[in-house]
Write a protein that holds these residues in place. Sequence first.
Motif, short mmCIF file in Angstrom:
data_model
loop_
_atom_site.label_atom_id
_atom_site.label_comp_id
_atom_site.label_asym_id
_atom_site.label_seq_id
_atom_site.Cartn_x
_atom_site.Cartn_y
_atom_site.Cartn_z
N VAL A 1 -6.49 -46.42 -63.61
CA VAL A 1 -7.76 -46.90 -64.15
C VAL A 1 -7.51 -48.07 -65.10
CG1 VAL A 1 -9.87 -46.25 -65.37
CG2 VAL A 1 -8.68 -44.56 -63.96
N PHE A 2 -8.23 -49.17 -64.85
CA PHE A 2 -8.15 -50.37 -65.69
C PHE A 2 -9.47 -50.58 -66.41
CE2 PHE A 2 -5.00 -51.35 -62.41
CZ PHE A 2 -3.97 -51.89 -63.15
N ARG A 3 -9.37 -51.17 -67.60
CA ARG A 3 -10.56 -51.68 -68.26
C ARG A 3 -10.28 -53.12 -68.65
NH1 ARG A 3 -11.20 -48.79 -74.22
NH2 ARG A 3 -9.36 -49.72 -75.17
N PRO A 4 -11.31 -53.88 -69.02
CA PRO A 4 -11.08 -55.30 -69.35
C PRO A 4 -9.95 -55.48 -70.36
CG PRO A 4 -13.41 -54.86 -69.23
CD PRO A 4 -12.72 -53.53 -69.10
N GLY A 5 -9.22 -56.56 -70.19
CA GLY A 5 -8.08 -56.84 -71.05
C GLY A 5 -6.79 -56.30 -70.47
N ARG A 6 -6.82 -55.94 -69.18
CA ARG A 6 -5.64 -55.41 -68.49
C ARG A 6 -5.13 -54.11 -69.10
NH1 ARG A 6 -1.70 -60.54 -67.48
NH2 ARG A 6 -3.28 -61.97 -66.77
N GLU A 7 -5.99 -53.36 -69.72
CA GLU A 7 -5.56 -52.08 -70.29
C GLU A 7 -5.60 -51.00 -69.22
OE1 GLU A 7 -6.15 -51.95 -74.96
OE2 GLU A 7 -8.02 -51.75 -73.85
N VAL A 8 -4.63 -50.09 -69.30
CA VAL A 8 -4.44 -49.04 -68.31
C VAL A 8 -4.58 -47.68 -69.00
CG1 VAL A 8 -2.83 -48.09 -66.61
CG2 VAL A 8 -2.79 -50.53 -67.11
N LEU A 9 -5.20 -46.75 -68.32
CA LEU A 9 -5.38 -45.41 -68.85
C LEU A 9 -4.18 -44.54 -68.49
CD1 LEU A 9 -7.38 -43.43 -70.25
CD2 LEU A 9 -8.14 -42.82 -67.94
N LEU A 10 -3.55 -43.94 -69.50
CA LEU A 10 -2.43 -43.02 -69.27
C LEU A 10 -2.74 -41.68 -69.92
CD1 LEU A 10 0.77 -45.18 -69.88
CD2 LEU A 10 -0.46 -44.77 -67.74
N TYR B 1 -1.06 -53.56 -70.22
CA TYR B 1 -0.24 -53.39 -69.03
C TYR B 1 1.25 -53.23 -69.36
CZ TYR B 1 2.06 -54.40 -64.62
OH TYR B 1 2.88 -54.34 -63.52
N ASP B 2 1.81 -54.15 -70.14
CA ASP B 2 3.25 -54.10 -70.43
C ASP B 2 3.65 -52.83 -71.18
OD1 ASP B 2 3.71 -56.52 -69.14
OD2 ASP B 2 3.49 -57.70 -70.98
N GLU B 3 2.81 -52.40 -72.12
CA GLU B 3 3.10 -51.16 -72.85
C GLU B 3 2.99 -49.94 -71.94
OE1 GLU B 3 1.24 -50.61 -76.72
OE2 GLU B 3 1.09 -52.81 -76.91
N ALA B 4 2.00 -49.96 -71.06
CA ALA B 4 1.84 -48.86 -70.10
C ALA B 4 3.06 -48.79 -69.18
CB ALA B 4 0.56 -49.04 -69.29
N MET B 5 3.52 -49.94 -68.72
CA MET B 5 4.69 -49.98 -67.85
C MET B 5 5.90 -49.37 -68.56
SD MET B 5 5.65 -50.82 -64.80
CE MET B 5 4.72 -52.09 -63.99
N ALA B 6 6.06 -49.67 -69.85
CA ALA B 6 7.19 -49.15 -70.61
C ALA B 6 7.05 -47.65 -70.91
CB ALA B 6 7.34 -49.92 -71.93
N ARG B 7 5.81 -47.17 -71.07
CA ARG B 7 5.61 -45.78 -71.44
C ARG B 7 5.66 -44.82 -70.25
NH1 ARG B 7 1.43 -43.92 -75.92
NH2 ARG B 7 2.50 -45.66 -76.89
N LEU B 8 5.33 -45.29 -69.05
CA LEU B 8 5.36 -44.40 -67.89
C LEU B 8 6.73 -43.76 -67.73
CD1 LEU B 8 3.31 -46.55 -65.37
CD2 LEU B 8 2.68 -44.26 -66.21
N THR B 9 6.77 -42.49 -67.46
CA THR B 9 8.01 -41.73 -67.39
C THR B 9 8.78 -41.96 -66.10
OG1 THR B 9 7.00 -40.05 -68.80
CG2 THR B 9 8.98 -39.40 -67.58
N TYR B 10 8.07 -42.07 -64.98
CA TYR B 10 8.73 -42.06 -63.68
C TYR B 10 8.73 -43.43 -63.01
CZ TYR B 10 7.90 -37.15 -64.50
OH TYR B 10 7.85 -35.90 -65.06
N PRO B 11 9.83 -43.79 -62.36
CA PRO B 11 9.89 -45.07 -61.63
C PRO B 11 8.80 -45.20 -60.57
CG PRO B 11 12.10 -44.12 -61.80
CD PRO B 11 11.12 -43.08 -62.30
N HIS B 12 8.45 -44.10 -59.87
CA HIS B 12 7.41 -44.22 -58.84
C HIS B 12 6.05 -44.54 -59.46
CE1 HIS B 12 7.80 -39.76 -59.51
NE2 HIS B 12 6.50 -39.88 -59.67
N ASP B 13 5.80 -44.12 -60.69
CA ASP B 13 4.56 -44.51 -61.36
C ASP B 13 4.58 -45.98 -61.76
OD1 ASP B 13 3.29 -42.07 -61.11
OD2 ASP B 13 3.86 -41.37 -63.11
N ARG B 14 5.72 -46.48 -62.18
CA ARG B 14 5.84 -47.91 -62.50
C ARG B 14 5.63 -48.76 -61.24
NH1 ARG B 14 9.47 -45.62 -66.19
NH2 ARG B 14 11.30 -45.85 -64.84
#
Length: 160
Positions: A14-23, A111-124
């Motif tokens: 899920v994205f919202r404006p500003g390229r933010e991702v829901l985790l 986006y960049d913070e979400a990419m760094a926080r995701l635990t699993y490579p398949h989620d990235r």
Amino acid sequence: MPQRTDVVAAGAVVFRPGREVLLVHRPRYDDWSFPKGKLDPGELAAVAAVREVAEEPGLHVRLGPPLAPQRYPVGARHKTVHYWVGWPVGDPDVSGYLVNDEIDEVCWLPYDEAMARLTYPHDRDTLAAARPLRKKTRAVLVLRHAKARSRKGWARLRPD
């Protein structure tokens, strides 16, 4: 391709404006991922994805393009997760989320913070695939007459 013995789940990036991702954070596994969950018997994957995002972080979403499914081992079986790109319908505020045993934290991250926080490579990988599709899409409806007519017949029906 899911096998008969696979656990099948669905969710949304899920994205919202500003390229933010829901985790979401799951305390049982101490991991960060996207909202997702198992399909109920007879439930379609897209319906389950919308339901899970509504149940977990409490957001109503509109689904967009589907993403490649993830398939990975879970014990002696495999899990197949179907994902879609999604956008909030209405207010994207998740600050009122009530913590429970399944999900103890929900957050919007750039986006960049979400990419760094995701635990699993398949989620990235899934997030990277979703990034170029994050812009909202519009439905296009194509209609065709039900009964074929000759070109001459159509000329009488078209306004000048």
